[in-house]
Design a protein around this motif. Structure first.
Motif, PDB file in Angstrom:
ATOM      1  N   GLN A  47     -14.758 -65.167  -6.812  1.00 15.89           N
ATOM      2  CA  GLN A  47     -14.356 -63.957  -7.516  1.00 15.89           C
ATOM      3  C   GLN A  47     -13.003 -63.491  -6.974  1.00 15.89           C
ATOM      4  O   GLN A  47     -12.604 -63.870  -5.871  1.00 15.89           O
ATOM      5  N   MET A  48     -12.318 -62.676  -7.765  1.00 12.52           N
ATOM      6  CA  MET A  48     -10.999 -62.203  -7.326  1.00 12.52           C
ATOM      7  C   MET A  48     -10.714 -60.803  -7.850  1.00 12.52           C
ATOM      8  O   MET A  48     -11.354 -60.339  -8.808  1.00 12.52           O
ATOM      9  N   GLN A  49      -9.760 -60.154  -7.221  1.00 16.98           N
ATOM     10  CA  GLN A  49      -9.354 -58.823  -7.668  1.00 16.98           C
ATOM     11  C   GLN A  49      -8.595 -58.922  -8.992  1.00 16.98           C
ATOM     12  O   GLN A  49      -7.924 -59.915  -9.270  1.00 16.98           O
ATOM     13  N   VAL A  50      -8.692 -57.857  -9.773  1.00 20.52           N
ATOM     14  CA  VAL A  50      -7.990 -57.811 -11.060  1.00 20.52           C
ATOM     15  C   VAL A  50      -6.490 -57.999 -10.851  1.00 20.52           C
ATOM     16  O   VAL A  50      -5.842 -58.765 -11.574  1.00 20.52           O
ATOM     17  N   GLY A  51      -5.909 -57.318  -9.888  1.00 21.14           N
ATOM     18  CA  GLY A  51      -4.473 -57.448  -9.627  1.00 21.14           C
ATOM     19  C   GLY A  51      -4.081 -58.859  -9.250  1.00 21.14           C
ATOM     20  O   GLY A  51      -3.029 -59.361  -9.672  1.00 21.14           O
ATOM     21  N   GLU A  52      -4.932 -59.510  -8.459  1.00 20.70           N
ATOM     22  CA  GLU A  52      -4.678 -60.897  -8.067  1.00 20.70           C
ATOM     23  C   GLU A  52      -4.717 -61.811  -9.289  1.00 20.70           C
ATOM     24  O   GLU A  52      -3.900 -62.719  -9.426  1.00 20.70           O
ATOM     25  N   TYR A  53      -5.664 -61.565 -10.169  1.00 19.19           N
ATOM     26  CA  TYR A  53      -5.789 -62.367 -11.387  1.00 19.19           C
ATOM     27  C   TYR A  53      -4.555 -62.217 -12.270  1.00 19.19           C
ATOM     28  O   TYR A  53      -3.991 -63.202 -12.753  1.00 19.19           O
ATOM     29  N   LEU A  54      -4.096 -60.989 -12.475  1.00 25.18           N
ATOM     30  CA  LEU A  54      -2.929 -60.737 -13.318  1.00 25.18           C
ATOM     31  C   LEU A  54      -1.685 -61.406 -12.746  1.00 25.18           C
ATOM     32  O   LEU A  54      -0.873 -61.978 -13.487  1.00 25.18           O
ATOM     33  N   LYS A  55      -1.552 -61.344 -11.431  1.00 22.19           N
ATOM     34  CA  LYS A  55      -0.407 -61.990 -10.792  1.00 22.19           C
ATOM     35  C   LYS A  55      -0.450 -63.491 -11.014  1.00 22.19           C
ATOM     36  O   LYS A  55       0.573 -64.128 -11.320  1.00 22.19           O
ATOM     37  N   GLY A  56      -1.613 -64.082 -10.893  1.00 19.12           N
ATOM     38  CA  GLY A  56      -1.754 -65.516 -11.107  1.00 19.12           C
ATOM     39  C   GLY A  56      -1.499 -65.938 -12.535  1.00 19.12           C
ATOM     40  O   GLY A  56      -1.025 -67.054 -12.778  1.00 19.12           O
ATOM     41  N   GLN A  57      -1.786 -65.044 -13.472  1.00 20.78           N
ATOM     42  CA  GLN A  57      -1.557 -65.333 -14.890  1.00 20.78           C
ATOM     43  C   GLN A  57      -0.123 -65.048 -15.328  1.00 20.78           C
ATOM     44  O   GLN A  57       0.239 -65.285 -16.480  1.00 20.78           O
ATOM     45  N   LYS A  58       0.685 -64.513 -14.409  1.00 23.52           N
ATOM     46  CA  LYS A  58       2.095 -64.214 -14.676  1.00 23.52           C
ATOM     47  C   LYS A  58       2.257 -63.364 -15.939  1.00 23.52           C
ATOM     48  O   LYS A  58       2.973 -63.701 -16.871  1.00 23.52           O
ATOM     49  N   THR A  59       1.584 -62.221 -15.912  1.00 26.43           N
ATOM     50  CA  THR A  59       1.605 -61.334 -17.081  1.00 26.43           C
ATOM     51  C   THR A  59       2.816 -60.412 -17.115  1.00 26.43           C
ATOM     52  O   THR A  59       3.100 -59.818 -18.163  1.00 26.43           O
ATOM     53  N   ASP A  60       3.523 -60.253 -15.994  1.00 30.96           N
ATOM     54  CA  ASP A  60       4.540 -59.197 -15.865  1.00 30.96           C
ATOM     55  C   ASP A  60       5.545 -59.160 -17.010  1.00 30.96           C
ATOM     56  O   ASP A  60       5.738 -58.128 -17.661  1.00 30.96           O
ATOM     57  N   SER A  61       6.235 -60.279 -17.246  1.00 32.40           N
ATOM     58  CA  SER A  61       7.301 -60.274 -18.255  1.00 32.40           C
ATOM     59  C   SER A  61       6.726 -60.085 -19.653  1.00 32.40           C
ATOM     60  O   SER A  61       7.365 -59.473 -20.520  1.00 32.40           O
ATOM     61  N   PHE A  62       5.504 -60.567 -19.875  1.00 30.76           N
ATOM     62  CA  PHE A  62       4.886 -60.420 -21.190  1.00 30.76           C
ATOM     63  C   PHE A  62       4.411 -58.986 -21.421  1.00 30.76           C
ATOM     64  O   PHE A  62       4.459 -58.477 -22.545  1.00 30.76           O
ATOM     65  N   GLU A  63       3.958 -58.328 -20.362  1.00 34.12           N
ATOM     66  CA  GLU A  63       3.607 -56.916 -20.481  1.00 34.12           C
ATOM     67  C   GLU A  63       4.861 -56.084 -20.732  1.00 34.12           C
ATOM     68  O   GLU A  63       4.852 -55.144 -21.543  1.00 34.12           O
ATOM     69  N   THR A  64       5.930 -56.422 -20.036  1.00 33.60           N
ATOM     70  CA  THR A  64       7.199 -55.712 -20.223  1.00 33.60           C
ATOM     71  C   THR A  64       7.686 -55.835 -21.660  1.00 33.60           C
ATOM     72  O   THR A  64       8.115 -54.850 -22.282  1.00 33.60           O
ATOM     73  N   ALA A  65       7.622 -57.040 -22.197  1.00 36.75           N
ATOM     74  CA  ALA A  65       8.055 -57.259 -23.577  1.00 36.75           C
ATOM     75  C   ALA A  65       7.178 -56.494 -24.555  1.00 36.75           C
ATOM     76  O   ALA A  65       7.676 -55.877 -25.505  1.00 36.75           O
ATOM     77  N   GLN A  66       5.864 -56.509 -24.322  1.00 36.03           N
ATOM     78  CA  GLN A  66       4.941 -55.792 -25.200  1.00 36.03           C
ATOM     79  C   GLN A  66       5.283 -54.312 -25.260  1.00 36.03           C
ATOM     80  O   GLN A  66       5.352 -53.706 -26.344  1.00 36.03           O
TER      81      GLN A  66
END
Length: 286
Positions: A131-150
């Motif tokens: 199991q993993m933390q939500v923040g750790e999961y998001l970092k691994g999925q590289k969501t940052d730039s896609f969230e920014t664009a959204q």
């Protein structure tokens, strides 16, 4: 349906078992930044990818592949015994899954829907994985730039709608007692996407969904796209004065805003009603 809000520190069974069951029977909406990355990963032009693999001129990914989990069709990018053919360019919804995300009052919330964590039914083996933390999961999925664009596209959506407001409220159109424009805004908000695209010319649909922009920075990409739309609108509608022309231009730009809104996961009906109320508060009639 029950909504479960999450903190970035919450620990969940987010390690993927890679069965591919989540690639069947979903609805994945797209914004232009995501379409750009999907086409790039597929080694196609944006137009080629849009025309081959999306519905409604680019705002929804096609799920027309093989029949699989629960008798549902696979995503058009799913390859049997391999997985996602465009994994590095996958859209935000795929990166977040099984989580959802909402921007409200400038606050970002992550969540999942239902009484049971979504992965447990299709992939019960995940309970045996780390199991993993939500923040750790998001970092691994590289969501940052896609969230920014959204989020940047949500602002652009409002900017396009503001153009529709200006053509109605800052000209003689509303002052002359026009009642057709808001009525059309409401109709568009209730129309199916396949009907809305018929209202919009190919030229404007191309400008909205496959702009000639290739900037890798999401903020720069959306900023250039926003300026492209604003410039085009000024060129097309900056000098019109006849009420019918103003009406048609306002309706077109509202259709663009609501079509983009659908691709961003927003509810066109709710948005159109909100914008109609704002226009009425500023003197428009219906």
């Amino acid at each position: 349906m029950q909504t479960n809000l999450l903190s970035l520190q919450d620990i969940l069974p987010l390690t993927c078992s890679r069965t591919g069951n989540c690639c069947f029977g979903k609805v994945i909406y797209l914004n232009p930044w995501e379409l750009f990355h999907l086409a790039k990963e597929k080694k196609q032009t944006q137009r080629e990818f849009r025309d081959s693999y999306t519905d409604f001129e680019g705002i929804r990914l096609k799920f027309d592949g093989k029949i699989g989990y629960k008798g549902q069709q696979a995503c058009s990018q799913y390859v049997d015994n391999f997985g996602c053919d465009v994994h590095l360019g996958r859209p935000l919804a795929c990166r977040l899954y099984p989580l959802g995300r909402q921007l409200q009052s400038k606050q970002i919330h992550y969540m999942y829907q239902g009484a049971e964590f979504p992965c447990l039914e299709p992939c019960p083996e995940v309970v045996d994985l780390e199991q993993m933390q939500v923040g750790e999961y998001l970092k691994g999925q590289k969501t940052d730039s896609f969230e920014t664009a959204q989020d940047a596209y949500l602002e652009m959506m409002q900017n396009v709608a503001d153009l529709a407001f200006e053509l109605l409220l800052d000209t003689d159109l509303a002052a002359l007692g026009d009642k057709k424009t808001l009525a059309q805004w409401r109709i568009i908000g209730n129309e199916l996407p396949e009907i809305v695209v018929k209202r919009i010319s190919e030229e404007w649909l191309d400008c909205l969904m496959i702009p000639d922009i290739s900037d890798e920075d999401p903020i720069a990409f959306v900023s250039k796209h926003n300026n492209l739309i604003l410039t085009k609108a000024q060129e097309k509608f900056g000098n019109i004065q006849k009420p019918q022309e103003l009406h048609e231009a306002s309706v077109l730009l509202m259709a663009l805003a609501l079509h983009l809104a659908r691709g961003l996961g927003a509810n066109p009906k709710e948005l159109s009603e909100l914008w109609i109320d704002i226009a009425k508060d500023n003197g428009a009639k219906e």
